[in-house]
Design a protein around this motif. Structure first.
Motif, PDB file in Angstrom:
ATOM      1  N   VAL A 122       0.371  -1.406   0.297  1.00 19.12           N
ATOM      2  CA  VAL A 122      -0.316   0.107  -0.066  1.00 19.12           C
ATOM      3  C   VAL A 122       0.789   1.488   0.082  1.00 19.12           C
ATOM      4  O   VAL A 122       0.258   2.222  -1.109  1.00 19.12           O
ATOM      5  N   THR A 123       2.166   0.960   0.056  1.00 23.19           N
ATOM      6  CA  THR A 123       2.803   2.017   0.363  1.00 23.19           C
ATOM      7  C   THR A 123       3.115   2.503  -1.306  1.00 23.19           C
ATOM      8  O   THR A 123       3.316   3.504  -1.196  1.00 23.19           O
ATOM      9  N   GLY A 124       3.590   1.706  -1.748  1.00 27.91           N
ATOM     10  CA  GLY A 124       4.306   1.728  -2.877  1.00 27.91           C
ATOM     11  C   GLY A 124       2.872   2.160  -3.998  1.00 27.91           C
ATOM     12  O   GLY A 124       3.362   2.826  -4.728  1.00 27.91           O
ATOM     13  N   SER A 154      -0.293   7.839   5.802  1.00 31.86           N
ATOM     14  CA  SER A 154      -0.027   7.464   7.214  1.00 31.86           C
ATOM     15  C   SER A 154      -0.092   6.046   7.617  1.00 31.86           C
ATOM     16  O   SER A 154      -0.494   5.028   6.859  1.00 31.86           O
ATOM     17  N   ALA A 155       0.227   5.820   9.207  1.00 31.14           N
ATOM     18  CA  ALA A 155      -0.557   4.549   9.293  1.00 31.14           C
ATOM     19  C   ALA A 155      -1.511   4.389   9.822  1.00 31.14           C
ATOM     20  O   ALA A 155      -1.990   2.943   9.291  1.00 31.14           O
ATOM     21  N   THR A 156      -2.633   4.989  10.189  1.00 34.40           N
ATOM     22  CA  THR A 156      -3.580   5.034  10.553  1.00 34.40           C
ATOM     23  C   THR A 156      -4.599   4.043   8.843  1.00 34.40           C
ATOM     24  O   THR A 156      -5.023   3.476   8.678  1.00 34.40           O
ATOM     25  N   GLU A 157      -3.750   4.580   7.811  1.00 26.81           N
ATOM     26  CA  GLU A 157      -4.486   4.870   6.982  1.00 26.81           C
ATOM     27  C   GLU A 157      -3.810   2.855   6.416  1.00 26.81           C
ATOM     28  O   GLU A 157      -4.775   2.634   5.950  1.00 26.81           O
ATOM     29  N   MET A 213      -5.111  -4.097   9.033  1.00 25.22           N
ATOM     30  CA  MET A 213      -4.058  -4.796   9.710  1.00 25.22           C
ATOM     31  C   MET A 213      -4.572  -3.557  11.194  1.00 25.22           C
ATOM     32  O   MET A 213      -5.573  -2.689  10.998  1.00 25.22           O
ATOM     33  N   ASP A 214      -4.750  -3.922  12.362  1.00 29.80           N
ATOM     34  CA  ASP A 214      -4.886  -2.802  13.548  1.00 29.80           C
ATOM     35  C   ASP A 214      -3.740  -2.365  13.846  1.00 29.80           C
ATOM     36  O   ASP A 214      -2.215  -2.637  12.700  1.00 29.80           O
ATOM     37  N   LYS A 215      -3.370  -1.245  14.625  1.00 26.24           N
ATOM     38  CA  LYS A 215      -2.180  -0.787  14.433  1.00 26.24           C
ATOM     39  C   LYS A 215      -1.218  -0.103  15.083  1.00 26.24           C
ATOM     40  O   LYS A 215      -0.422   0.008  14.772  1.00 26.24           O
TER      41      LYS A 215
END
Lengths: 155, 155
Positions: free
Chosen positions: A51-53, A59-62, A69-71
Motif C-alpha cells: 500500500v505504501t508503494g 500514514s500508519a492509520t491509513e 491490520m490493527d494499529k
DNA sequence: CTTAATTAGTTTCATATGTAACTATTTGTT
DNA sequence: AACAAATAGTTACATATGAAACTAATTAAG
C-alpha cells in the motif's frame, strides 16, 4: 458401535468457516514462505509495502484501514521495514502526531521486484479458474463478507 | 537506454490471497468469539471436540489429519479440553503410544449444545447465498485448493 | 534376539500476536 | 486561555503459536 448421537453430526470438512480457513491458510502459508525466502518479509510487512508503494506518503492509520491490520501490527511492520531500510518516515507538517511513509530507494527496488512475483503467484493460483469463475468467486465472497461483517449481530 | 517498464500497481483489495484471508479471518473471529464466550473454547478446541464427537475413540494423530491441525496444536487443545473436563483419554490397548479420546458426559452435553449453534451460525452466514451459489462456491474453492496444495511447486 | 529406524505424543524455547496502558499531539468546549 | 476528550502511534505484558528436541513405544533389519 457407539449409539447414534442425539443430534445430527457436524462434518467439519463440510463446514464453510472451516473450509475457508484451511484454504486461506494454505494459500497464505505458501505466499508467506515465498516473501520470507526471497526478501525476508513477513506477510504484514509485504502488505505495508504494497500500500505504501501504491500511495506514497500514506500514514500508519491509513495503512491499517487499507490492509485490515490493527494499529499495533502496522506499527511493528513499519518498524521492521525501517530497520530493513525499505521504508522511511517523515513528520507530517500539518499534524505532529502523524508521520508520512515512503519507500526508500532500496524499498522501491524490492517493491518493483516483488510486485510481479506476487501477481504471477496470484495468476498461477487463479489459473485453474475461468474468467467467469473468477468473477463469480469474487461476487460470492463479497456476499459472504457482507453477511459476516463484524458490526452485524450474530443471530 | 530503454526505460525500465513501469510497475503496474498492485491493488491489495483486488488481490485474491488478501481477500480470502480477510474474509476467512472475519468469519473465524466471529465464531471464535462465540465459542469462547459461550463455552470457554478456542477454535482449536472446538475442532477437536467436533471430530471427537463425530468419531469417539479417535487418536490425536487422526484428529490432526481431520482438522488440518499439526500435532502440537492437537496436543495442546486436547490437554486444555481434559483440563476443562470435556474430554477423556484411554490407553489404546493395541498400541501403547496411542490413546483414544472420548467426550466425557459433560463434554457430550457441551457438544450437543454447541453443534446446533455452529450449524445455525453457518446457516446464517450462508443464508445470503442461494443453494446453487453455495454449490458453486464449494466447487470453486475446491479448484483453488487443488491449485494451492502445499506439495505443488510454486512456479 | 538386538539394535536401528519410525511413529505417537509432549515439552521446550524462541517468536508472533492481541489487549491494554501509555505518550504526544490535536481538537473541542467553555 | 484552560482543560477535557479524541486521535496517532508506541510500548509492555500476557498468551498463542511453530519448530525442534525429546520420551516412550512399536516396527524393521540384520
Amino acid at each position: 458401535m457407539p449409539d447414534t448421537p442425539p443430534i445430527p453430526p457436524l462434518r467439519l470438512r463440510e463446514f464453510l468457516p472451516y473450509r475457508l480457513s484451511v484454504l486461506s491458510n494454505t494459500i497464505s502459508r505458501r505466499i508467506a514462505e515465498l516473501y520470507d525466502r526471497e526478501f525476508g518479509l513477513s506477510i504484514w510487512q509485504w502488505r505495508v509495502m504494497a500500500v505504501t508503494g501504491d500511495a506514497p506518503g500514506i500514514s500508519a492509520t491509513e495503512i491499517g484501514q487499507r490492509t485490515a491490520m490493527d494499529k499495533v501490527a502496522v506499527s511493528r511492520a513499519v518498524a521492521g521495514l525501517i530497520e530493513l531500510g525499505y521504508l522511511e518516515r517523515k513528520a507530517a507538517e500539518e499534524d505532529g502526531r502523524r508521520s508520512k511513509l515512503y519507500l526508500t530507494r532500496t524499498g522501491q527496488s524490492v517493491y518493483d521486484e516483488i510486485v510481479p512475483m506476487a501477481m504471477a503467484e496470484e495468476q498461477a493460483l487463479e489459473a485453474v479458474l475461468t474468467p467467469d469463475e473468477r468473477r463469480e468467486l469474487t461476487r460470492l465472497m463479497e456476499k459472504l463478507a457482507g453477511s459476516a461483517s463484524p458490526d452485524r449481530p450474530l443471530w
